[in-house]
Scaffold this motif. Structure first.
Motif, PDB file in Angstrom:
ATOM      1  N   GLU A  44     -13.095 -46.602 -80.676  1.00  0.00           N
ATOM      2  CA  GLU A  44     -12.195 -46.112 -81.725  1.00  0.00           C
ATOM      3  C   GLU A  44     -12.625 -46.628 -83.098  1.00  0.00           C
ATOM      4  O   GLU A  44     -12.593 -45.888 -84.085  1.00  0.00           O
ATOM      5  CB  GLU A  44     -10.766 -46.532 -81.409  1.00  0.00           C
ATOM      6  CG  GLU A  44     -10.180 -45.782 -80.211  1.00  0.00           C
ATOM      7  CD  GLU A  44      -8.901 -46.405 -79.690  1.00  0.00           C
ATOM      8  OE1 GLU A  44      -8.094 -45.665 -79.083  1.00  0.00           O
ATOM      9  OE2 GLU A  44      -8.700 -47.636 -79.866  1.00  0.00           O
ATOM     10  N   LEU A  45     -13.036 -47.879 -83.164  1.00  0.00           N
ATOM     11  CA  LEU A  45     -13.533 -48.421 -84.422  1.00  0.00           C
ATOM     12  C   LEU A  45     -14.830 -47.734 -84.844  1.00  0.00           C
ATOM     13  O   LEU A  45     -15.037 -47.447 -86.029  1.00  0.00           O
ATOM     14  CB  LEU A  45     -13.739 -49.928 -84.307  1.00  0.00           C
ATOM     15  CG  LEU A  45     -12.474 -50.778 -84.219  1.00  0.00           C
ATOM     16  CD1 LEU A  45     -12.840 -52.233 -83.969  1.00  0.00           C
ATOM     17  CD2 LEU A  45     -11.637 -50.653 -85.489  1.00  0.00           C
ATOM     18  N   GLN A  46     -15.707 -47.470 -83.878  1.00  0.00           N
ATOM     19  CA  GLN A  46     -16.966 -46.811 -84.204  1.00  0.00           C
ATOM     20  C   GLN A  46     -16.719 -45.409 -84.758  1.00  0.00           C
ATOM     21  O   GLN A  46     -17.383 -44.971 -85.703  1.00  0.00           O
ATOM     22  CB  GLN A  46     -17.855 -46.734 -82.964  1.00  0.00           C
ATOM     23  CG  GLN A  46     -19.249 -46.174 -83.232  1.00  0.00           C
ATOM     24  CD  GLN A  46     -20.049 -47.044 -84.190  1.00  0.00           C
ATOM     25  OE1 GLN A  46     -20.289 -48.212 -83.911  1.00  0.00           O
ATOM     26  NE2 GLN A  46     -20.450 -46.482 -85.333  1.00  0.00           N
ATOM     27  N   ALA A  47     -15.733 -44.714 -84.187  1.00  0.00           N
ATOM     28  CA  ALA A  47     -15.422 -43.368 -84.667  1.00  0.00           C
ATOM     29  C   ALA A  47     -14.888 -43.411 -86.097  1.00  0.00           C
ATOM     30  O   ALA A  47     -15.225 -42.546 -86.928  1.00  0.00           O
ATOM     31  CB  ALA A  47     -14.399 -42.714 -83.735  1.00  0.00           C
ATOM     32  N   LEU A  48     -14.070 -44.399 -86.423  1.00  0.00           N
ATOM     33  CA  LEU A  48     -13.600 -44.555 -87.796  1.00  0.00           C
ATOM     34  C   LEU A  48     -14.756 -44.935 -88.719  1.00  0.00           C
ATOM     35  O   LEU A  48     -14.835 -44.465 -89.870  1.00  0.00           O
ATOM     36  CB  LEU A  48     -12.501 -45.617 -87.866  1.00  0.00           C
ATOM     37  CG  LEU A  48     -11.182 -45.285 -87.154  1.00  0.00           C
ATOM     38  CD1 LEU A  48     -10.239 -46.485 -87.222  1.00  0.00           C
ATOM     39  CD2 LEU A  48     -10.519 -44.056 -87.761  1.00  0.00           C
ATOM     40  N   ALA A  49     -15.650 -45.770 -88.217  1.00  0.00           N
ATOM     41  CA  ALA A  49     -16.803 -46.197 -89.012  1.00  0.00           C
ATOM     42  C   ALA A  49     -17.681 -45.015 -89.403  1.00  0.00           C
ATOM     43  O   ALA A  49     -18.222 -44.968 -90.523  1.00  0.00           O
ATOM     44  CB  ALA A  49     -17.617 -47.232 -88.241  1.00  0.00           C
TER      45      ALA A  49
END
Length: 405
Positions: free
Chosen positions: A189-194
């Protein structure tokens, strides 16, 4: 002639008092009048600060460490903070890229005040900690709240982030585990926001990791700068000792980020409060470098309390609560209570009305979800002993069952 109130700073005049502290004040007033109240409103662990940390503070006093420190903090503490970020978060941090503040709230205020100008925007996923939008407004900028409801697990999605970014966007505030929902962002989820953030180089990110160690069910914790190193020069990663080590009153928060930002925050702090309490800094040093067993012990207690409280809330007619993944808050929907009437004749037309009625008629203090940007919910802090939590949940159940309509 202008009144004194009219001469207030216009940004301060538009700010709202903390909803959490407003509830705390109401609890204090009721207790002063002799009423029995169980408060589930305060966001602080009920444990005592571990003994070795307290002893370090006492030793600092006895050793005469009671004078001013460097504005950015004791070098030994800043080195320990750098080591913590390396050890626990996989971040290669130079001690010069750290800053010690008088609590985590000052970290946030320093960062935003040092970088925001009138017309700037800050993306604040909702539900949010009550102080985020108020601090943004006090700094003259505009909070842009993005609703994140139960369908997304109360988490910001890449599509919602993309839609919220404009040329005026200066910051995104990301809090995981979350106050008030306990939601936790995993690595993917963090990678997708990144991936979205990489498309918008003007956007800085404040990663509020203050509840890092209160994460349940064996989940791993990840922070944005760790997941996407290409964002390291745009991320301020903040943390502190208040939640992990039961040190709320010691008032020590800290952060790491790009040198230009840390320098700007230090400059601001130098004209504001200067360095944090020298005694508290020595205690924080003992917390970060000493035994860490307290963290696992307290986490196990909070997880047990979470399971018990959520089960009891879901047994209360009209309430529904998802299982939080971290922190020590339950965020329960009270939609099923709206439109009903209490025994005293009060009509529950909002989550704030529910909170007031729970305090007045059941003797239980909670905080309304709309204060965190999403209603109709109530936030319950289960940072309280088991017996009090059981008593409070029983009172909530009885209150819900007594409603008419």
């Amino acid at each position: 002639m202008a009144s004194n109130a009219q001469s207030l700073n216009r940004f301060l005049a538009g700010a709202k008092p903390s909803a959490t502290y407003a509830v705390i004040d109401r609890v204090a007033a009721r207790r002063a009048s002799g009423a029995a109240v169980i408060s589930l409103s305060a966001g602080e662990p009920d444990f005592d600060t571990p003994a070795h940390i307290c002893e370090a503070g006492i030793a600092a006093i006895r050793a005469g460490h009671t004078r001013y420190t460097q504005v950015a903090g004791l070098r030994a503490l800043r080195e320990a903070i750098a080591a913590k970020f390396q050890r626990e978060n996989g971040l290669e941090v130079d001690w010069r890229d750290t800053l010690v503040c008088s609590g985590g709230k000052q970290v946030i205020f320093n960062a935003l005040a040092a970088t925001l100008n009138v017309g700037d925007e800050v993306i604040v996923p909702a539900p949010y900690w009550v102080s985020y939008p108020e601090i943004v407004q006090l700094c003259g900028a505009q909070p842009v709240t993005v609703p994140c409801d139960a369908t997304s697990g109360f988490k910001l999605t890449p599509a919602a982030l993309q839609a919220a970014i404009t040329p005026r966007t200066r910051w995104l505030i990301l809090n995981s585990p979350s106050n008030p929902t306990g939601a936790v962002y995993d690595r993917s989820e963090l990678q997708a926001l990144a991936e979205v953030l990489l498309e918008h180089p003007q956007v800085l990110v404040l990663s509020d990791d203050i509840y890092e160690h209160l994460i349940f069910d064996g989940r791993a914790f990840f922070t944005l700068a760790q997941v996407e190193p290409r964002l390291r020069d745009r991320v301020l990663t903040m943390n502190g000792v208040s939640k992990a080590y039961a040190m709320t009153g010691w008032r020590i928060g800290f952060a790491t980020g790009p040198r230009w930002l840390i320098d700007a925050m230090e400059k601001l702090q130098g004209q504001q409060t200067s360095g944090a309490s020298s005694i508290s800094q020595h205690a924080a040093l003992a917390a970060l470098t000493g035994p860490q067993d307290f963290i696992a012990q307290s986490r196990a207690v909070f997880q047990r309390r979470r399971d018990s409280v959520v089960a009891q809330l879901n047994d209360a007619p009209g309430l529904h609560c998802e299982l939080p993944q971290g922190a020590f808050y339950a965020f329960a929907s009270c939609e099923g209570l709206l439109g009903k009437t209490t025994r005293s004749g009060a009509r529950l037309d909002s989550d704030e009305a529910v909170v007031h009625a729970l305090l007045d008629e059941a003797g239980v203090a909670t905080v309304h979800g709309s204060a965190f940007g999403l209603g109709p919910y109530i936030r319950i802090a289960y940072a309280l002993d088991d017996a009090s939590l059981t008593q409070a949940c029983a009172a909530i159940q009885q209150f819900c069952r007594s409603l008419a309509g």
